[in-house]
Design an enzyme around this catalytic site. Structure first.
Site, short mmCIF file in Angstrom:
data_model
loop_
_atom_site.label_atom_id
_atom_site.label_comp_id
_atom_site.label_asym_id
_atom_site.label_seq_id
_atom_site.Cartn_x
_atom_site.Cartn_y
_atom_site.Cartn_z
N SER A 201 0.22 7.46 1.05
CA SER A 201 0.54 6.17 1.66
C SER A 201 0.76 6.28 3.17
CB SER A 201 1.79 5.57 1.01
OG SER A 201 2.85 6.51 0.99
N HIS A 222 -5.80 4.36 -1.42
CA HIS A 222 -4.39 3.99 -1.51
C HIS A 222 -4.20 2.75 -2.38
CE1 HIS A 222 -0.51 2.50 0.59
NE2 HIS A 222 -0.23 3.25 -0.46
N GLU A 234 -6.78 0.43 -0.36
CA GLU A 234 -7.20 0.80 0.99
C GLU A 234 -8.06 2.07 0.89
OE1 GLU A 234 -3.70 -0.50 4.07
OE2 GLU A 234 -3.33 1.26 2.83
N ASN A 272 0.97 -0.28 5.10
CA ASN A 272 2.25 0.40 5.30
C ASN A 272 2.68 0.44 6.76
OD1 ASN A 272 2.75 0.81 2.65
ND2 ASN A 272 2.14 2.96 2.61
#
Length: 371
Positions: A201, A222, A234, A272
């Site tokens: 992440s 991700h 992702e 993130n």
């Protein structure tokens, strides 16, 4: 017309009632070409179909007859398809890690018809994961249907077994040294055309692949929790990730019924980088006395239309993981984020990790604000 065993995958070009190899149920497969006359997207999950979106196609056969077909693949009206190719367009996915994320990826892979090889460090962890997966499947499928899916899963505690996979997804602790060691092993046991994806992440894909023989097949993939509900993946391109690897990742995302975006190998990628900037800033506001946990959450829900506040979300993610990601982003050379706060560090030190431990910024045993 062909005949196909739903359990072991063997096929015949003559009628068979039960598979002579595994005694599984044999189904007819129409191999003729069909035209898509209409198609609708279904975006509301149900017990029978918890993974969305999926599509319902109205297919016209060569004899003029019509039939409906559900699929996770998006097509255009007028496209011609062979139902056989839809049936067999699956793969074997290797999954490393049996935590919440690894288990979620495994469930989605099974529900979308893929086979999986699940790897963990211990037999106990694998048995626990199998038990939880079974219970999740039984909520929406009958026992026979659940067992057919679970029979597509094999488990292992060694890396050699993963050599049989078409695509591998690693989902272990956010530790660069640990991940680099795993990918070093995978690089030596898997064929060069097998994609090696990490569910990191926040860590650099390029650093994970550095020094490998085939860095072009290493990529970030991700997922977001809860994986059975969240639609986004992702795809992260490292310095040496090839276009072919990116194409395979987009294809696997579709096979899993997900929507993918492409991002560069920058700290926190897209989601993130935005999300943990928000969570960390909320922690700093709390530490400086700007407002309380509940008031800050209320402000973001009512003022920014967020479905939950930053502290509720941090508790859901897990405060230990939040701390790891914030520290990873803080240590990066781009210096995009402040270090984690004393309040967050102290909660993690005490074992108050959020919902999974029963207490974090909120006390879930008594439903009282902790801070």
């Amino acid at each position: 017309m062909n005949y196909y065993c739903a359990r072991c995958g063997r096929e015949w070009d003559y009628p068979v009632s039960n598979c002579i190899f595994c005694d599984g149920k044999v189904e007819k497969i129409d191999t003729s070409e069909h035209v898509i006359d209409d198609m609708v997207q279904v975006s509301i999950p149900t017990e029978d179909h918890p993974i969305v979106p999926y599509y319902v196609m109205l297919l016209r056969g060569p004899d003029g007859s019509y039939k409906f077909k559900k699929t996770f693949q998006n097509h255009e009206i007028g496209d011609k398809i062979h139902l056989e190719s839809e049936k067999y367009d699956k793969c074997t996915i290797g999954i490393i890690g049996t935590g919440i994320t690894g288990r979620g990826i495994a469930e989605v892979a099974l529900r979308t018809g893929n086979s999986i090889i699940l790897k963990s460090r211990s037999r106990g962890a694998l048995e626990n994961t199998l038990d939880k997966l079974s219970r999740n499947l039984y909520k929406s499928l009958n026992i026979e249907e659940s067992q057919l899916l679970l029979e597509k899963m094999t488990t292992t505690t060694d890396y050699i077994s993963l050599a049989k996979a078409d695509f591998i997804i690693e989902s272990v602790v956010e530790d660069l040294k640990v991940k680099r060691n795993i990918f070093r092993i995978l690089d030596s046991v898997c064929d060069p055309d097998v994609v090696l994806a990490t569910n990191t992440s926040s860590l650099s894909i390029s650093k994970i692949s550095d020094g490998l023989r085939y860095p072009e097949r290493v990529v970030g993939l991700h997922f977001f929790n809860p994986i059975t509900r969240m639609q986004l993946i992702e795809i992260i391109k490292g310095d040496k990730t090839s276009d072919d690897t990116l194409s395979k990742c987009a294809d696997i995302a579709k096979k899993l019924g997900k929507v993918s975006i492409l991002a560069k190998d920058t700290p926190g990628f897209v989601v993130n980088r935005l999300l943990f900037t928000l969570i960390n800033e909320a922690c700093w506001m709390l530490e400086k006395g700007t407002s309380s946990v509940e008031e800050i959450d209320k402000a973001m829900k009512l003022g920014a239309n967020h479905p939950m506040g930053p502290f509720e979300l941090a508790d859901l993610i897990g405060l230990d993981l939040c701390k790891e990601i914030i520290e990873n982003l803080n240590c990066d050379s781009e210096n995009i984020m402040s270090h984690s706060t004393n309040i967050l560090n102290e909660l993690v030190r005490k074992g108050y990790l959020g919902k999974k431990s029963g207490r974090g910024f909120y006390d879930y045993n008594e439903q009282l604000n902790y801070c």
